[in-house]
Design an enzyme around this catalytic site. Structure first.
Site, PDB file in Angstrom:
ATOM      1  N   HIS A   1       0.916  -1.220  -0.190  1.00 47.63           N
ATOM      2  CA  HIS A   1      -0.112  -0.089   0.047  1.00 47.63           C
ATOM      3  C   HIS A   1       0.814   1.205   0.123  1.00 47.63           C
ATOM      4  O   HIS A   1       0.258   2.410  -0.284  1.00 47.63           O
ATOM      5  CB  HIS A   1      -0.880  -0.080   1.257  1.00 47.63           C
TER       6      HIS A   1
ATOM      7  N   SER B   1       4.415   1.001   8.207  1.00 47.16           N
ATOM      8  CA  SER B   1       4.217   0.222   7.062  1.00 47.16           C
ATOM      9  C   SER B   1       5.575   0.035   6.105  1.00 47.16           C
ATOM     10  O   SER B   1       6.068   0.967   5.804  1.00 47.16           O
ATOM     11  CB  SER B   1       3.055   0.766   6.248  1.00 47.16           C
TER      12      SER B   1
END
Length: 313
Positions: A146, A267
């Site tokens: 992502h 992330s």
């Protein structure tokens, strides 16, 4: 028209045969479409490749780490860009109970210098988003899917990478992403089981800062193994590196879970441990969190093979 019983049975039999014949004609006349492999590699230029090898062996695949030279001479890097301070997070991560993260001040030590802060821009938005990544060869950064491909905005338009950043200090400068990779399971199906990707850089900082190893955990369960998650969270002083170490909580087919404390902008952080045979080696890629645990995409055979494919491009 009213049919007598004998002709009614014959008429029904005729219709049954006709329907079966039509069904057979359709099924044999049109070839069935093969199921699409969610692990098919895709890039921001539209290039696709199947790097999977249908491996069923329980032996671990291992790519070894490299410590690099560690030199910080300015002649070794591609320049320096001040990364924006109004950075946004892409995915939530969690502090599980008490925040036990510690700041990494010695970011020029290995493996911390191979940990990369990512500043990301996407089309149709003025915001800058933050992620973390880790080098796996001289010019390839692995991160969450992502981070390179947003479900809201599509492929990233620009990514700036700062290895070993320490607040306002860029000991190895900054680099620009030249190619972005993920897999169809993420870019087309939005399946979080396939949330991983990679970035090719316009230079080779890995020769200096080194890179993490990565490996599968087929031969024995990683549950209970002490593992670290290191990255650049957005809730701390901008651009500082933080880490926490705790045991792996559970191992699923595509995910590892852990109570290691993380936060937004981490992330893509490596979930790694210091193996006696390979050294600092990632076994998962941190992606997101919940109220009681955090998660990372497990390095399976397919993930391993795709990372190797991207590294060789």
């Amino acid at each position: 028209m009213k049919l007598v019983p004998r002709f009614r049975k014959q008429w029904f039999a005729y219709l049954t045969v006709l329907c079966l014949a039509l069904a057979a004609a359709v099924s044999f006349g049109v070839p069935a479409k093969a199921a699409e492999n969610p692990q098919t590699s895709v890039s921001n230029t539209g290039k696709e490749a199947d790097a999977t090898k249908n491996q069923t062996s329980k032996a671990d695949q291992v790519s070894a780490p490299y410590e690099g030279t560690g030199k910080t001479s300015k002649s070794l890097y591609g320049g320096q860009t001040e990364l924006e301070k109004n950075i946004q997070t892409l995915q939530p991560s969690s502090i599980i109970g008490t925040d036990e993260r510690t700041r990494i001040s010695s970011t020029t030590s290995f493996p911390y210098r191979a940990t990369v802060q990512l500043s990301i821009k996407y089309p149709n938005t003025s915001s800058t988003y933050g992620c973390t990544g880790f080098l796996v060869n001289p010019n390839t950064v692995v991160t969450a899917g992502h981070c390179v491909y947003s479900q809201d905005h599509g492929w990233a338009s620009t990514i700036t990478a700062a290895p070993g950043r320490n607040g306002s200090s860029y000991p190895y400068g900054t680099y620009s992403g030249t190619m972005f990779y993920s897999v169809k399971g993420w870019t087309e199906s939005k399946d979080t089981n396939y949330d991983y990707g990679a970035i090719k850089l316009n230079g080779s900082p890995g020769n200096t800062v080194g890179w993490y190893g990565y490996r599968t955990t087929n031969s024995s369960s990683p549950v209970g193994l002490s593992s670290s998650v290191t990255g650049f969270p957005c809730d701390k002083t901008f651009g500082t590196m933080w880490s926490d170490t705790k045991p792996i909580r559970s191992a699923e087919t595509y995910k590892l879970t852990y109570t290691t404390d993380t936060y937004g902008c981490q992330s893509g952080s490596p979930v790694y441990r210091n193996y006696s045979d390979t050294g600092q080696t990632a076994i998962a890629i941190h992606t997101n969190g919940g109220s009681s645990y955090n998660l990372g995409t497990r390095v399976t055979n397919d993930v391993f093979n795709n990372i190797q494919y991207w590294a060789n491009q």
